[in-house]
Design an enzyme around this catalytic site. Sequence first.
Site, PDB file in Angstrom:
ATOM      1  N   ARG A 100       1.037  -1.412   0.062  1.00  0.00           N
ATOM      2  CA  ARG A 100      -0.111   0.087   0.065  1.00  0.00           C
ATOM      3  C   ARG A 100       0.926   1.147   0.240  1.00  0.00           C
ATOM      4  O   ARG A 100       1.521   1.231   0.861  1.00  0.00           O
ATOM      5  CB  ARG A 100      -0.936  -0.066   1.247  1.00  0.00           C
ATOM      6  CG  ARG A 100      -1.850   1.183   1.357  1.00  0.00           C
ATOM      7  CD  ARG A 100      -2.796   1.324   0.316  1.00  0.00           C
ATOM      8  NE  ARG A 100      -3.728   2.619   0.615  1.00  0.00           N
ATOM      9  CZ  ARG A 100      -3.342   3.645  -0.007  1.00  0.00           C
ATOM     10  NH1 ARG A 100      -2.545   3.766  -1.130  1.00  0.00           N
ATOM     11  NH2 ARG A 100      -4.170   4.804   0.307  1.00  0.00           N
ATOM     12  N   HIS A 105      -3.478  10.772   5.030  1.00  0.00           N
ATOM     13  CA  HIS A 105      -4.997  10.938   5.202  1.00  0.00           C
ATOM     14  C   HIS A 105      -5.031  12.318   5.866  1.00  0.00           C
ATOM     15  O   HIS A 105      -4.615  12.532   6.917  1.00  0.00           O
ATOM     16  CB  HIS A 105      -5.551  10.076   5.918  1.00  0.00           C
ATOM     17  CG  HIS A 105      -5.576   8.869   5.702  1.00  0.00           C
ATOM     18  ND1 HIS A 105      -6.049   8.089   4.516  1.00  0.00           N
ATOM     19  CD2 HIS A 105      -4.700   7.582   5.963  1.00  0.00           C
ATOM     20  CE1 HIS A 105      -5.661   6.786   4.236  1.00  0.00           C
ATOM     21  NE2 HIS A 105      -4.766   6.455   5.035  1.00  0.00           N
ATOM     22  N   GLU A 172     -13.168  10.171   0.202  1.00  0.00           N
ATOM     23  CA  GLU A 172     -13.368  11.018  -0.810  1.00  0.00           C
ATOM     24  C   GLU A 172     -12.663  12.290  -0.937  1.00  0.00           C
ATOM     25  O   GLU A 172     -12.310  12.956  -1.899  1.00  0.00           O
ATOM     26  CB  GLU A 172     -15.011  11.180  -1.269  1.00  0.00           C
ATOM     27  CG  GLU A 172     -15.568  11.968  -0.429  1.00  0.00           C
ATOM     28  CD  GLU A 172     -16.252  11.068   0.957  1.00  0.00           C
ATOM     29  OE1 GLU A 172     -15.208  10.073   1.299  1.00  0.00           O
ATOM     30  OE2 GLU A 172     -17.381  11.072   1.187  1.00  0.00           O
TER      31      GLU A 172
HETATM   32 FE   LIG Z   1      -3.655   4.694   5.339  1.00  0.00          FE
END
Ligand SMILES: [Fe+2]
Length: 390
Positions: A100, A105, A172
């Site tokens: 990943r 974020h 989003e």
């Molecule tokens: Fe993350």
Amino acid sequence: MSGSRGGKNGSGLSRRELFTVASSTAAIAAASLAFPKEIHAVPLQEHKKHAPLEGFKYDIEASDGRVTAGGSAKEANVDEFPISESMAGVSMRLNPGGLRELHWHAIAAEWAFVLKGNVRTTVISPNGEAESADFGPGDVWYFPKGHGHALQCLGPDEAHFILVFDNGHFSEFGTFSITDWLGHTSPQVLSRNLNLPTSAFGSISRDEAYIIQGKVPPAVPEELRNRNLPENQSPHKFRLAATQPFVFPGGEERIVSSKEFPIQKTLTGVLQDLKPGALRELHWHPNGDEWQYYISGRSRVTIFGAHGRVATEEFSQGQIAFIKQGFGHFVEQVGDEPTRILILFNSPVYEEISLAGWFAANPPALIADNFGFSAEQVARLPKASRGILA
Ligand SMILES: [Fe+2]
Ligand SMILES: [Fe+2]
């Protein structure tokens, strides 16, 4: 004698007291203008229609999710599960070597619980501290909002973990991936910033890579590129499943709040095990919404949302429940297999009030009057919280 002695004026009130009186008078006058008397004459209940309770169940594992070469992710944010404004969930699987990619974020912290497999993470804090750590089943990580991180599966098998974000809109509006940024930045600027010729950036995809199929990392972690970075002083890792549980007749609970895991400043996690037939007693949480993921087994959850509104749903492996802050609720275990639930609260401090504990905190005559119980019946009621009943 001066009228201002001791801060008092001729009225005997201090300036501060006068200000308070003046403000209150103005507020009362404003309120009288805003709410004409005839509105007060009509009982509030007759005008108010209470919307039905929102759906509080979502089957995250039954959704299609996003599949890439290196793994997959299924999401439950406000788009899929509208009630979950305060927390979102992701069920992520990484193949051995699956990466990943580097990301952050912008509007949410990330909490994770590893269900199976092994994952290595890296994270950078704004003060320059760096950390790489390995996680196995039962381990938790917490990355504060905005801290850059990456995850890679160490093998030999697939890794599966549940991510919880402290904002239902995290996806989003708030996930920033490194390939997305580099793919939309001029190679000339990248060349100047990163010491490589412009040709090195020609092959970067303009689409976010998200999960890449990488090589399985070595068992002993490689040194970070800069070996002189300060070590992280507040670990991002907590071994939740390895802690001592609170034991009740019907099951047990392991809790991780900011008290046990200081970096975890916005959430509290609970691993709850219910024996067959158990009842998690009637209670509510004054300071947080409750998000549940069913790891194994089944349960029936009943919520109480005031004004006669109650709802019951049954949950099984891979399904999510969301119980709003302050809503009364209880959980009845269903089936012959024990039930294991991963629970998150959007508060760093764990709080609950149980019905049994509350009844114990009142005099017998009040309880008798409230329910029409005899003195003998009142005497039989529990005198403390019960947690999980057998
Ligand atoms: Fe993350
Ligand atoms: Fe609860």
